[in-house]
Scaffold this motif. Structure first.
Motif, PDB file in Angstrom:
ATOM      1  N   ASP A  30       0.840  -1.202   0.000  1.00 27.39           N
ATOM      2  CA  ASP A  30       0.000   0.000   0.000  1.00 27.39           C
ATOM      3  C   ASP A  30       0.873   1.248   0.000  1.00 27.39           C
ATOM      4  OD1 ASP A  30       1.043  -0.171   2.571  1.00 27.39           O
ATOM      5  OD2 ASP A  30      -0.821   0.353   3.576  1.00 27.39           O
ATOM      6  N   PHE A  31       2.083   1.154  -0.539  1.00 25.54           N
ATOM      7  CA  PHE A  31       3.062   2.244  -0.442  1.00 25.54           C
ATOM      8  C   PHE A  31       2.896   3.308  -1.519  1.00 25.54           C
ATOM      9  CE2 PHE A  31       6.555  -0.755   1.442  1.00 25.54           C
ATOM     10  CZ  PHE A  31       5.849  -0.826   2.627  1.00 25.54           C
ATOM     11  N   GLY A  32       2.086   3.091  -2.540  1.00 23.35           N
ATOM     12  CA  GLY A  32       2.217   3.928  -3.719  1.00 23.35           C
ATOM     13  C   GLY A  32       3.621   3.761  -4.274  1.00 23.35           C
ATOM     14  N   THR A  33       3.942   4.504  -5.321  1.00 22.05           N
ATOM     15  CA  THR A  33       5.303   4.412  -5.855  1.00 22.05           C
ATOM     16  C   THR A  33       6.064   5.724  -5.708  1.00 22.05           C
ATOM     17  OG1 THR A  33       4.579   5.028  -8.088  1.00 22.05           O
ATOM     18  CG2 THR A  33       4.649   2.673  -7.569  1.00 22.05           C
ATOM     19  N   ALA A  54       3.039  -6.394  -8.459  1.00 23.97           N
ATOM     20  CA  ALA A  54       1.611  -6.653  -8.631  1.00 23.97           C
ATOM     21  C   ALA A  54       0.846  -5.353  -8.456  1.00 23.97           C
ATOM     22  CB  ALA A  54       1.129  -7.698  -7.638  1.00 23.97           C
ATOM     23  N   SER A  55       1.082  -4.680  -7.351  1.00 24.91           N
ATOM     24  CA  SER A  55       0.466  -3.376  -7.121  1.00 24.91           C
ATOM     25  C   SER A  55       1.094  -2.735  -5.901  1.00 24.91           C
ATOM     26  CB  SER A  55      -1.040  -3.502  -6.887  1.00 24.91           C
ATOM     27  OG  SER A  55      -1.625  -2.215  -6.741  1.00 24.91           O
ATOM     28  N   HIS A  56       1.132  -1.405  -5.920  1.00 26.52           N
ATOM     29  CA  HIS A  56       1.446  -0.646  -4.712  1.00 26.52           C
ATOM     30  C   HIS A  56       0.288   0.283  -4.370  1.00 26.52           C
ATOM     31  CE1 HIS A  56       5.384  -2.359  -4.778  1.00 26.52           C
ATOM     32  NE2 HIS A  56       5.545  -1.982  -6.021  1.00 26.52           N
ATOM     33  N   GLU A  57      -0.876   0.000  -4.949  1.00 22.65           N
ATOM     34  CA  GLU A  57      -2.021   0.899  -4.823  1.00 22.65           C
ATOM     35  C   GLU A  57      -3.123   0.361  -3.916  1.00 22.65           C
ATOM     36  OE1 GLU A  57      -1.508   3.837  -5.952  1.00 22.65           O
ATOM     37  OE2 GLU A  57       0.322   3.250  -7.013  1.00 22.65           O
ATOM     38  N   ILE A  58      -2.802  -0.630  -3.072  1.00 23.34           N
ATOM     39  CA  ILE A  58      -3.769  -1.032  -2.049  1.00 23.34           C
ATOM     40  C   ILE A  58      -4.039   0.204  -1.172  1.00 23.34           C
ATOM     41  CG2 ILE A  58      -4.128  -2.548  -0.055  1.00 23.34           C
ATOM     42  CD1 ILE A  58      -4.124  -4.020  -2.765  1.00 23.34           C
ATOM     43  N   GLY A  59      -5.273   0.415  -0.781  1.00 26.92           N
ATOM     44  CA  GLY A  59      -5.574   1.577   0.062  1.00 26.92           C
ATOM     45  C   GLY A  59      -4.722   1.553   1.325  1.00 26.92           C
ATOM     46  N   PRO A  60      -4.232   2.721   1.779  1.00 30.80           N
ATOM     47  CA  PRO A  60      -3.344   2.735   2.950  1.00 30.80           C
ATOM     48  C   PRO A  60      -3.940   1.975   4.140  1.00 30.80           C
ATOM     49  CG  PRO A  60      -3.394   4.905   1.931  1.00 30.80           C
ATOM     50  CD  PRO A  60      -4.423   4.068   1.212  1.00 30.80           C
ATOM     51  N   ARG A  94       2.768   9.349   0.829  1.00 28.69           N
ATOM     52  CA  ARG A  94       1.449   8.828   0.478  1.00 28.69           C
ATOM     53  C   ARG A  94       0.533   8.653   1.666  1.00 28.69           C
ATOM     54  NH1 ARG A  94      -1.259   3.121  -1.336  1.00 28.69           N
ATOM     55  NH2 ARG A  94      -2.774   4.116  -2.660  1.00 28.69           N
ATOM     56  N   THR A 136      -4.249  -1.565 -10.824  1.00 29.32           N
ATOM     57  CA  THR A 136      -3.468  -2.681 -10.285  1.00 29.32           C
ATOM     58  C   THR A 136      -4.043  -3.194  -8.967  1.00 29.32           C
ATOM     59  OG1 THR A 136      -1.960  -1.207  -9.089  1.00 29.32           O
ATOM     60  CG2 THR A 136      -1.318  -1.861 -11.325  1.00 29.32           C
TER      61      THR A 136
END
Lengths: 261, 261, 261
Positions: free
Chosen positions: A9-12, A36-42, B178, C12
């Motif tokens: 959940d880090f964003g990039t 895979a993703s870094h866009e999981i909600g914080p 973020r 993502t």
């Protein structure tokens, strides 16, 4: 090639995700890092657990899944590593692996021991200082048991369960995806067992009739609501070429019922 | 394997970032392209410099960091390449490498010469036409000096400096991450030298007391403000399971002071 | 190494994109998976087509472009694979490949046949169940013709065409990029043929004078509008260090004219 697949959940934009990737690249130079993703909600552990279970098993055996959604970083929550049906998992013991473990045929879990952490491990960035090194260790072929002692009671999230009544099924919305589709906790198999054919049952969302269960989005006109059995074998409610969550004002937890008309 | 790691403010949706990756893939087929981020705020050179310094040194020696946040593209600003402590860097000479160069033990810098640019280089997309080819050249093992003449005066951003007073330290918020955490320019080492132990000093943000310095987020209840020494060895102000920037109404430049209670 | 480059509108965070990557990794273990973008606007086929054409040709021959923006998934629209000037393309036959095919010197296209789909293919996630396996097949060196029968009438989007008048050129805004730049459908070559030199013609947007055509952003002061010939060889209208779409209130379809002052 061994793949190390990151989910956080880090964003990039802050460089935290790249810091983890850099540590893996240095410690396991032959491994391939994928994102895979870094866009999981914080801090949204359930969303992380859910996303992970969509893809983890599709990667080849030997893949290392490095998963960090970790609002409790630096507290007493354990750091764990696991081998589940041939894939490895590394991350905090906070429920992130709930869906993966519940679907497992065979799982071994260990608590990553302190001596592996290095004296300078930051109390706020275990992704870089504990989890990435452990993932690299497994990617290099290290033995799970060498990371630490066995764990038999991993943290499991309380995921809301659907229930079967006499002639209906009740559940709720578990997740809203990017397209605004409402993914419920009602298994496709339960629907099929109800008699299954299109038109035999209708779906209700918060008491409102969403119509019968269709095969795909294109079975209704643009802008119409469509209930279907989604790609994760769960009942979903969507709007064709639209956003069901916005249109229906529904979110996680909304009540869903399936019953004969 | 040699890695070429991209950092830009391009986003991904327009295909600009993939264009750079494609050029590298064609010119250095054996190199591995990784994406640190394309989500730096448009034109935000300081944020790019700051993000880069979180991860650049964690990649193995030989890694090529291809970094493009370039609002001055097509003007007289130089295109540069550098080798800093074993890692290579390619991008515009606009201050993007400020943090990397300030932390360097050993750095060589060159100005990428015109003849390397090709006659058709777009005046608005040096990422694709100048920087990506130069990065691929270095990834193939090309010598830095072959890219152009030496540079001794790279552009360095004026990053606000913290100051030490008689019994306090003053600085400011450098970056919001973020999670809404406020990353300051006050080094952890300065705090430790003040007597360091938890409780000995408090942190003030714009004159309001943020409390003592804690070890990690979990040391305060959910929703409370917590000051701590972050993973980049800088003082940070966060809200546990919340967003400090939103909650405290603070942004870059907000005044921070640390002093005994 | 063969690269499989993904472009989708999946985002993502839900794990859909990673599911596709995992299928490719399992079916073509030696292939390298890259992610061009998953941030195409939901269902925005034209934006996908446009982004793809910015980078597809820059990757080396043999690259497989796996492209899924697929609002009609599960309907009768065909699934196709193509080889265009040495690169492979896999995705729905809904116009996504319009720009790539229009610029092609040589193209072969096939409809992916049903038997390749597996009995359990989800009617809502062909990215995972049809397109990713086909892309992996091509990445392993499989022959295009083995995927299915030849297609001679791929779906082509109606992209608005610019027109040449006696002493002017008329077109419209095709796309707004991340920086708010307005990318038009007017080719740079047409402008050059008008006499081309800076100052010889002005650009009008919705009837308002945007000034002459400049070389790059830095040719005007910060905050000013600048028209230039962009990196895709199309006329663009930008604001230096700003956002032209927001500033000028313009979006796709806005009328653009170029004529002598």
């Amino acid at each position: 090639v061994t793949r190390v697949v990151l989910l956080t959940d880090f964003g990039t934009a802050d460089g935290y995700a790249a810091a983890m990737a850099g540590v893996v690249a240095s410690a396991a130079p032959e491994a391939v890092v994928e994102h895979a993703s870094h866009e999981i909600g914080p801090g949204d552990i359930l969303a992380g657990a859910f996303a992970l279970s969509r893809y983890a098993h599709l990667y080849p055996p030997g893949t290392v899944h490095l998963v960090v959604v970790d609002p409790g970083v630096g507290t007493q929550r354990r750091a764990i590593a696991a081998t589940v049906d041939g894939r490895h998992f590394v991350g905090p013991d906070n429920g992130l692996f709930t869906c993966v473990l519940e679907g497992a045929r065979r799982a071994r879990i260990v608590a990553i021991h302190e001596s592996g952490r290095g004296p300078d491990a930051s109390p706020t960035f275990h992704g870089r200082d504990i989890f990435a090194p452990a993932a690299a260790f497994l990617a290099r072929g290290g033995a799970l048991e060498d990371l630490g002692p066995s764990v038999v009671d991993p943290h499991i999230l309380e995921v809301p369960r659907p229930e079967r009544l006499a002639d209906s099924v009740r559940g709720e919305v578990l997740q809203v995806d990017r397209f605004g589709s409402l993914v419920t906790n009602i298994p496709a198999s339960w629907i099929r067992e109800m008699g299954g054919a299109v038109g035999a049952v209708h779906v209700w969302l918060d008491g409102a009739d969403m119509g019968p269960i269709r095969r795909t989005y294109g079975d209704v006109p643009t802008g119409d609501v469509v209930a279907l059995l989604g790609s994760r074998d769960l009942l979903e409610i969507s709007v064709r070429d639209g956003n069901a969550a916005a249109r229906l004002g529904a979110d996680r937890g909304a009540a869903v019922e399936v019953r004969p008309v």
